[in-house]
Write a protein that holds these residues in place. Structure first.
Motif, PDB file in Angstrom:
ATOM      1  N   ALA A   1      78.369 -10.166  34.043  1.00 30.41           N
ATOM      2  CA  ALA A   1      78.079  -8.959  33.269  1.00 30.41           C
ATOM      3  C   ALA A   1      76.686  -9.033  32.658  1.00 30.41           C
ATOM      4  O   ALA A   1      75.927  -8.056  32.675  1.00 30.41           O
ATOM      5  CB  ALA A   1      79.131  -8.786  32.178  1.00 30.41           C
ATOM      6  N   VAL A   2      76.325 -10.192  32.131  1.00 31.57           N
ATOM      7  CA  VAL A   2      75.000 -10.369  31.526  1.00 31.57           C
ATOM      8  C   VAL A   2      73.917 -10.289  32.599  1.00 31.57           C
ATOM      9  O   VAL A   2      72.864  -9.671  32.395  1.00 31.57           O
ATOM     10  CB  VAL A   2      74.932 -11.707  30.760  1.00 31.57           C
TER      11      VAL A   2
ATOM     12  N   ALA B   1      73.334  -6.749  33.465  1.00 27.78           N
ATOM     13  CA  ALA B   1      72.559  -6.106  32.406  1.00 27.78           C
ATOM     14  C   ALA B   1      71.084  -6.461  32.516  1.00 27.78           C
ATOM     15  O   ALA B   1      70.199  -5.628  32.290  1.00 27.78           O
ATOM     16  CB  ALA B   1      73.105  -6.523  31.044  1.00 27.78           C
ATOM     17  N   GLU B   2      70.822  -7.692  32.909  1.00 29.80           N
ATOM     18  CA  GLU B   2      69.440  -8.151  33.038  1.00 29.80           C
ATOM     19  C   GLU B   2      68.725  -7.442  34.175  1.00 29.80           C
ATOM     20  O   GLU B   2      67.505  -7.223  34.127  1.00 29.80           O
ATOM     21  CB  GLU B   2      69.426  -9.666  33.266  1.00 29.80           C
TER      22      GLU B   2
ATOM     23  N   LEU C   1      65.665  -8.706  28.419  1.00 27.79           N
ATOM     24  CA  LEU C   1      66.703  -8.532  27.405  1.00 27.79           C
ATOM     25  C   LEU C   1      66.193  -8.789  25.994  1.00 27.79           C
ATOM     26  O   LEU C   1      66.875  -8.468  25.018  1.00 27.79           O
ATOM     27  CB  LEU C   1      67.892  -9.464  27.701  1.00 27.79           C
TER      28      LEU C   1
ATOM     29  N   VAL D   1      72.398  -5.432  22.047  1.00 29.81           N
ATOM     30  CA  VAL D   1      73.667  -5.540  22.774  1.00 29.81           C
ATOM     31  C   VAL D   1      74.829  -5.450  21.798  1.00 29.81           C
ATOM     32  O   VAL D   1      74.857  -6.149  20.780  1.00 29.81           O
ATOM     33  CB  VAL D   1      73.750  -6.854  23.570  1.00 29.81           C
TER      34      VAL D   1
ATOM     35  N   ASP E   1      71.744  -0.619  23.374  1.00 30.56           N
ATOM     36  CA  ASP E   1      71.252  -0.333  24.718  1.00 30.56           C
ATOM     37  C   ASP E   1      72.277  -0.779  25.755  1.00 30.56           C
ATOM     38  O   ASP E   1      72.402  -0.189  26.829  1.00 30.56           O
ATOM     39  CB  ASP E   1      69.934  -1.076  24.968  1.00 30.56           C
ATOM     40  N   ILE E   2      72.980  -1.854  25.410  1.00 34.51           N
ATOM     41  CA  ILE E   2      73.966  -2.456  26.318  1.00 34.51           C
ATOM     42  C   ILE E   2      75.277  -2.644  25.564  1.00 34.51           C
ATOM     43  O   ILE E   2      75.277  -3.090  24.412  1.00 34.51           O
ATOM     44  CB  ILE E   2      73.475  -3.821  26.833  1.00 34.51           C
TER      45      ILE E   2
ATOM     46  N   ILE F   1      79.079  -4.444  26.161  1.00 36.57           N
ATOM     47  CA  ILE F   1      79.982  -5.263  26.976  1.00 36.57           C
ATOM     48  C   ILE F   1      81.318  -5.311  26.251  1.00 36.57           C
ATOM     49  O   ILE F   1      81.384  -5.736  25.096  1.00 36.57           O
ATOM     50  CB  ILE F   1      79.436  -6.681  27.189  1.00 36.57           C
TER      51      ILE F   1
ATOM     52  N   PHE G   1      73.673   1.221  29.042  1.00 35.63           N
ATOM     53  CA  PHE G   1      74.310   0.454  30.109  1.00 35.63           C
ATOM     54  C   PHE G   1      75.584  -0.172  29.544  1.00 35.63           C
ATOM     55  O   PHE G   1      75.558  -0.819  28.489  1.00 35.63           O
ATOM     56  CB  PHE G   1      73.361  -0.635  30.610  1.00 35.63           C
TER      57      PHE G   1
ATOM     58  N   VAL H   1      79.362  -2.335  30.414  1.00 33.01           N
ATOM     59  CA  VAL H   1      80.220  -3.116  31.309  1.00 33.01           C
ATOM     60  C   VAL H   1      81.580  -3.272  30.635  1.00 33.01           C
ATOM     61  O   VAL H   1      81.671  -3.817  29.529  1.00 33.01           O
ATOM     62  CB  VAL H   1      79.627  -4.509  31.607  1.00 33.01           C
TER      63      VAL H   1
END
Length: 422
Positions: free
Chosen positions: A167-168, A171-172, A178, A183, A242-243, A245, A273, A275
């Motif tokens: 998942a990371v 995202a990258e 990053l 996050v 921004d992200i 998870i 983004f 996940v």
């Protein structure tokens, strides 16, 4: 007692179906009591993760269909709905499947280590529910030993890529650096802990941890230099991220489309983004249709994961060889449970002979015979009684040329070793 492994996983069923048959930690113990109360069910363990739900069940002969019927009934599913998605393994194949699951050979990420901890948790839950008997308990102990050996003797765990790491990494790929990203992590379990570690290694700009229990979120955030919020405060902070998870244990989505729409508006349509690696899912499915949101689910990670399989395929073949050997050893032990140990009968017969002859020897002394006469009678008679049937069988074996029995008798009585010493 047949052993069966019944279940579905990321290879056989889509995530929306896996959600419907998932068990959370709070309901598993009661479900185990319910399952072991079914006719013909002797013992059971339930393994439920984001990628699989499996029942390992020891059943009476003729009760192999009971676990599937119970699974449908427990989750209030239409009979037959799961048929095309389920797999069923019996006896040797069930043992092999458990070994493969625990060693990560059946995982979305080949060789991933988290599944072993999940199997151990499932074992503990089954013990607390008193759902295990000797055969399945022994299998779990054997499973842990096999997993340890595979980790030690092969490179199956070398450079393992966990779902959290995947998942990371994804995202990258979206956010090249990053170090400029904020996050938001939803949840505070092992998967989120792993994701936090990977994000810190990538020097992420800001880290927010949201969890239903604020104390748990605070502990995790403190360890990784982030800050914690309660899930109830998620709408006020979502626009910062921004992200996202997500991996909570919630039964319903914790992030709704309405919440995301407000966050996107506040961000002036700057993309987000996301996940979602939870099962059941944490993010409403319709969020994925929004123009400024890139939502990936657990099944979407497969392509990223597939790119990392080649380096571990040789180790996987070595692990399969270890597993095949250990399946044979466990099944030999299991089959021995149904065989009466002849040593028990031999000892019983010897004790009966002993008591009979001893009583006769005492009667001789009572009638005036000398102790020496009684002891001689005792020794001779007991020797003849104990050796009569074996001697007759060995004479017949010698006449018929039954070398297997003759050699077995030599090993049994230690005669071959004594002959070698001469």
């Amino acid at each position: 007692m047949p052993l069966i492994a019944l279940g579905l996983n990321h290879l056989t069923a889509p995530v929306n179906l896996r959600e419907q048959v998932a068990f959370d930690a709070g309901s598993t113990e009661e479900a185990l009591r319910e399952l072991t109360g079914e006719p013909g069910v002797e013992e059971a363990m339930i393994l439920s993760t984001c990628n699989r739900t499996e029942l390992y069940v020891g059943v009476a002969d003729g009760a192999e269909d009971v676990p599937q019927a119970w699974l449908n009934r427990h989750h209030r599913l239409t009979p037959g709905k799961l048929d095309e998605f389920l797999y069923l393994h019996r006896d040797d194949d069930a043992v092999r499947h458990m070994f493969r699951v625990a060693t990560g050979l059946d995982s979305m990420v080949l060789g991933e280590p988290q599944i072993l901890g999940q199997v151990k948790d499932a074992y503990q839950q089954a013990r607390e529910a008193r759902a295990l008997k000797a055969p399945l308990d022994r299998l779990l102990q054997h499973t842990f030993a096999v997993a340890k050996r595979v980790r030690t003797d092969t490179r199956i765990g070398a450079h393992t890529v966990s779902v959290a790491f995947t998942a990371v990494r994804l995202a990258e790929q979206v956010f090249t650096d990053l170090r400029q990203a904020c996050v938001l992590l939803l949840g505070a379990g092992d998967t989120i802990e792993l994701a936090a570690r990977h994000l810190v290694e990538k020097q992420v700009s800001r880290l927010i941890v949201a969890n239903r229990t604020l104390e748990n979120a605070h502990e995790l955030a403190t360890r990784h230099g982030g800050y914690a919020i309660a899930l109830a405060d998620l709408p006020q902070h979502l626009a910062e991220a921004d992200i996202v998870i997500a991996s909570t244990a919630a039964r319903q989505p914790v992030l709704t489309r309405a919440m995301v729409e407000k966050a996107i508006a506040a961000r002036r349509r700057k993309p987000m983004f996301m996940v979602d690696i939870a099962v059941p899912r944490d993010i409403e499915d319709s969020v994925g249709t929004m123009e400024d949101v890139f939502l990936y689910g657990i099944d979407d990670l497969r392509q990223v994961i597939d790119d990392n399989l080649r380096s571990r395929e040789a180790a996987a073949r070595e692990a399969e060889a270890i597993i095949d050997l250990q399946v044979d050893r466990y099944m030999a032990w299991r089959r021995a449970l149904g065989v009466r140990n002849p040593a028990v009968d031999m000892r019983h017969h010897a004790e009966v002979y002993r008591d009979e002859v001893l009583e006769k020897a005492r009667a001789m002394i009572a009638r005036g015979k000398s102790p020496d006469e009684a002891l001689a009678f005792l020794a001779n008679t007991l020797t003849n009684k104990l050796l009569h049937h074996p001697s007759a069988a060995l004479r017949e074996a010698a006449l018929s040329g039954d070398l297997d029995l003759l050699h077995a008798a030599g090993r049994l009585y230690g005669l071959e070793r004594e002959a070698g010493e001469d």
